[in-house]
Design a protein around this motif. Structure first.
Motif, PDB file in Angstrom:
ATOM      1  N   SER A  41       0.806  -1.223   0.000  1.00 38.92           N
ATOM      2  CA  SER A  41       0.000   0.000   0.000  1.00 38.92           C
ATOM      3  C   SER A  41       0.838   1.271   0.000  1.00 38.92           C
ATOM      4  N   ALA A  43       2.927   4.480  -1.082  1.00 41.20           N
ATOM      5  CA  ALA A  43       2.928   5.293  -2.301  1.00 41.20           C
ATOM      6  C   ALA A  43       4.291   5.187  -2.980  1.00 41.20           C
ATOM      7  N   ARG A  80       5.908  11.905 -12.111  1.00 38.49           N
ATOM      8  CA  ARG A  80       4.827  12.668 -11.477  1.00 38.49           C
ATOM      9  C   ARG A  80       4.063  13.344 -12.608  1.00 38.49           C
ATOM     10  N   ARG A 133       1.604  19.061   0.377  1.00 36.70           N
ATOM     11  CA  ARG A 133       1.172  17.670   0.238  1.00 36.70           C
ATOM     12  C   ARG A 133      -0.339  17.543   0.032  1.00 36.70           C
ATOM     13  N   GLN A 134      -1.085  18.610   0.274  1.00 33.47           N
ATOM     14  CA  GLN A 134      -2.528  18.565   0.056  1.00 33.47           C
ATOM     15  C   GLN A 134      -2.906  18.972  -1.365  1.00 33.47           C
ATOM     16  N   ASP A 137      -3.415  15.608  -4.680  1.00 35.72           N
ATOM     17  CA  ASP A 137      -3.155  14.272  -4.125  1.00 35.72           C
ATOM     18  C   ASP A 137      -1.662  13.934  -3.999  1.00 35.72           C
ATOM     19  N   ALA A 139       0.170  13.850  -1.361  1.00 34.61           N
ATOM     20  CA  ALA A 139       0.408  12.985  -0.206  1.00 34.61           C
ATOM     21  C   ALA A 139       0.127  11.524  -0.533  1.00 34.61           C
ATOM     22  N   GLU A 140      -0.862  11.256  -1.391  1.00 36.11           N
ATOM     23  CA  GLU A 140      -1.171   9.884  -1.767  1.00 36.11           C
ATOM     24  C   GLU A 140      -0.139   9.315  -2.729  1.00 36.11           C
ATOM     25  N   TRP A 141       0.453  10.197  -3.539  1.00 35.39           N
ATOM     26  CA  TRP A 141       1.434   9.729  -4.529  1.00 35.39           C
ATOM     27  C   TRP A 141       2.843   9.661  -3.951  1.00 35.39           C
ATOM     28  N   ASP A 142       3.183  10.588  -3.055  1.00 35.93           N
ATOM     29  CA  ASP A 142       4.530  10.703  -2.479  1.00 35.93           C
ATOM     30  C   ASP A 142       4.552   9.998  -1.122  1.00 35.93           C
ATOM     31  N   GLY A 143       5.305   8.916  -1.047  1.00 40.95           N
ATOM     32  CA  GLY A 143       5.354   8.145   0.189  1.00 40.95           C
ATOM     33  C   GLY A 143       6.437   8.559   1.161  1.00 40.95           C
TER      34      GLY A 143
END
Length: 331
Positions: A41, A43, A80, A133-134, A137, A139-143
């Motif tokens: 799970s 990113a 990205r 990060r907001q 998305d 934050a969802e892409w960058d882990g």
């Protein structure tokens, strides 16, 4: 019933019970093997701020503009493809400038070049850049959020050292009749490198000092058109100072108009420039000198050149003969 028959029945019952116990586990294993494989799970992407620096560009000792330069790198094996943005704040926490990009391919670097009018900083102020990060998305892409923030200190001269200052800058003559050369001399205090800027030519490095100190020199430069001849100096901390002197070529008509097309960008949201593959930085000197050349070329020099033109007309008029002008008696 004999002992042998009893033992055989007990062994059979034990084997049957063992098979019944194993059968559900085997069936469960077959069902597990038939399920699709679950992926991790985490990113996969990772944008990071590779560098942040502030450069002061002033004229005649008065603050003019500040360049904030940030480098954003895609440090992940995936592109990205969606937008991202970076926000710069000062010591007070208020946003100073914002840089945005439409995307960033894997392994590539983007340069954020943000200009602020005036000088919003005091010596030693902290400047922070942070990826939002907001935004879209990210934050969802960058882990990996550990490299989303960078900080730098605003410094314009070394502690205890001399401030950067142009002590003298002279160009002679300031009026040319056709293509010709001008002579110049300069003295700069607290300088590390010194350049000459002439419109239509690349920056010319004049002198340098291994440590920030007194730099002076003289030379000549060929002038083809009317416009500014500019001395630019910087110290090792990245503070720049410049001074421009207009030179008139009376045989070349002045430019019909100057506009703001080449002026340095404002401090609104700016677009990041993605560098070519394998290029990870644009030197600050190249950015500042290029923008300064564009800014000077876009300024309206018509009034200054017209003043020189009027001086040239006055000098070309004959002076009445007198005891102080004996050449006029022979005309």
């Amino acid at each position: 019933m004999s002992f042998r028959r009893c033992a055989s029945r007990f062994l059979f019952a034990w084997i049957a019970a063992a098979l019944l116990a194993v059968a559900p586990s085997a069936e469960a294993g077959r069902r597990w093997q038939g399920r699709p494989e679950e992926r991790p799970s985490a990113a996969p992407g990772n944008l990071g701020i590779a560098d942040l620096h502030a450069y002061q560009i002033s004229t005649g000792g008065a603050s003019h503009r500040v360049l904030l330069r940030a480098l954003v790198e895609n440090q992940s094996p995936v592109d990205r493809e969606r937008p991202w943005r970076l926000v710069v704040r000062g010591s007070g926490g208020d946003p100073l400038s914002t840089c945005a990009g439409d995307g960033l391919p894997r392994g590539r670097v983007a340069v954020c070049e943000m200009w602020l009018d005036g000088n919003p900083f005091d010596e030693g102020d902290r400047i922070e850049a942070r990826l939002d990060r907001q935004w879209e998305d990210l934050a969802e892409w960058d882990g990996d959020p550990s490299n989303d923030r960078a900080e730098t200190e605003y410094r314009t001269f070394p502690p205890g050292g001399a401030p950067l200052r142009i002590a003298s800058w002279n160009v002679r003559p300031r009026i040319l009749h056709g293509m010709g050369e001008v002579q110049f001399d300069f003295t700069v205090e607290g300088a590390h490198l010194v350049w000459l800027l002439v419109e239509g030519k690349p920056p010319r490095l004049l002198a340098g000092h291994p440590a920030d100190g007194l730099v002076s020199g003289r030379g000549t430069e060929r002038i083809t058109s009317s416009g500014p001849v500019t001395l630019v100096a910087r110290n090792s901390l990245g503070a720049f100072v410049y001074e421009a002197i207009p030179v008139l070529n009376s045989y070349r008509p002045r430019r019909p108009r100057w506009d703001d097309a080449g002026a340095a960008p404002s401090s609104d949201v700016v677009l990041a420039k993605v560098l070519e593959a394998g290029v990870y930085e644009i030197p600050a000197d190249e950015i500042v000198l290029g923008r300064l050349s564009s800014y000077l070329a876009a300024r309206d020099w018509a009034a200054a050149l017209e003043h020189l033109r009027e001086l040239d007309r006055q000098r070309s008029q004959p002076v009445p003969a007198s005891a102080l002008n004996p050449e006029g008696l022979e005309r």
